[in-house]
Scaffold this motif. Structure first.
Motif, mmCIF file in Angstrom:
data_model
loop_
_atom_site.group_PDB
_atom_site.id
_atom_site.type_symbol
_atom_site.label_atom_id
_atom_site.label_comp_id
_atom_site.label_asym_id
_atom_site.label_seq_id
_atom_site.Cartn_x
_atom_site.Cartn_y
_atom_site.Cartn_z
ATOM 1 N N GLU A 64 -11.479 39.300 11.721
ATOM 2 C CA GLU A 64 -12.390 40.332 11.239
ATOM 3 C C GLU A 64 -13.141 40.952 12.405
ATOM 4 O O GLU A 64 -13.334 40.332 13.454
ATOM 5 C CB GLU A 64 -13.383 39.734 10.238
ATOM 6 C CG GLU A 64 -12.723 39.278 8.954
ATOM 7 C CD GLU A 64 -13.731 38.820 7.917
ATOM 8 O OE1 GLU A 64 -14.933 39.135 8.065
ATOM 9 O OE2 GLU A 64 -13.314 38.145 6.976
ATOM 10 N N VAL A 65 -13.601 42.156 12.195
ATOM 11 C CA VAL A 65 -14.330 42.878 13.241
ATOM 12 C C VAL A 65 -15.657 42.187 13.554
ATOM 13 O O VAL A 65 -16.117 42.211 14.693
ATOM 14 C CB VAL A 65 -14.564 44.340 12.803
ATOM 15 C CG1 VAL A 65 -15.428 45.085 13.798
ATOM 16 C CG2 VAL A 65 -13.242 45.039 12.598
ATOM 17 N N THR A 98 -16.111 40.109 16.677
ATOM 18 C CA THR A 98 -16.251 40.738 17.989
ATOM 19 C C THR A 98 -17.705 40.976 18.364
ATOM 20 O O THR A 98 -18.041 40.964 19.544
ATOM 21 C CB THR A 98 -15.492 42.076 18.037
ATOM 22 O OG1 THR A 98 -16.011 42.953 17.045
ATOM 23 C CG2 THR A 98 -14.006 41.861 17.828
#
Length: 134
Positions: free
Chosen positions: A100-101, A104
């Motif tokens: 998932e983003v 990050t």
């Protein structure tokens, strides 16, 4: 039966429960404070207060539990134990959000360092206060 004897009688289930709850709570409360300026999610002051209060309450209680479960252990043992529990929570959180983003911008070096430092130090200070109280 005295409370300290009862704690020692149920020591193994309590340790297993402590590990499970630390993994769940430690993972759910990550990041305690998001230090990443590029974080697209803005949390309100009320939500930040709830998170910080939850961390404080759970991890001070954890230190008290550890002082009852490990009364003769060294501070180094408890510090390593708390670091391992916090790391397990982070690993499970990372695996939960793998790909998932949010990984990050959540899993940055300052966020991980703050999380590990806080979740190691807070129960350790409570353990020391309980162990050495007069």
């Amino acid at each position: 039966m005295r409370p300290s004897e009862r704690m020692q009688q149920y020591r193994k289930p309590l340790v297993v429960g402590m590990v499970i709850f630390c993994c769940i709570i430690g993972g759910c409360l990550f990041p305690i404070v998001n230090c990443n300026p590029e974080n697209p999610v803005e949390t309100s002051l009320g939500m930040k207060t709830i998170i910080l209060l939850s961390v404080f309450l759970f991890y001070t209680e954890l230190g008290m539990l550890q002082s009852a479960l490990f009364p003769k252990s060294s501070m180094g043992f408890v510090a390593v134990l708390n670091l391992a529990l916090a790391s397990l929570g982070l690993i499970f959180r990372y695996l939960l959000e793998f790909g998932e983003v949010s990984n990050t911008y959540n899993f940055t070096a300052p966020n991980v360092a703050l999380h590990l430092f806080a979740l190691t130090l807070l129960p350790l200070m409570t353990y020391a206060a309980q162990k050495y109280k007069s």
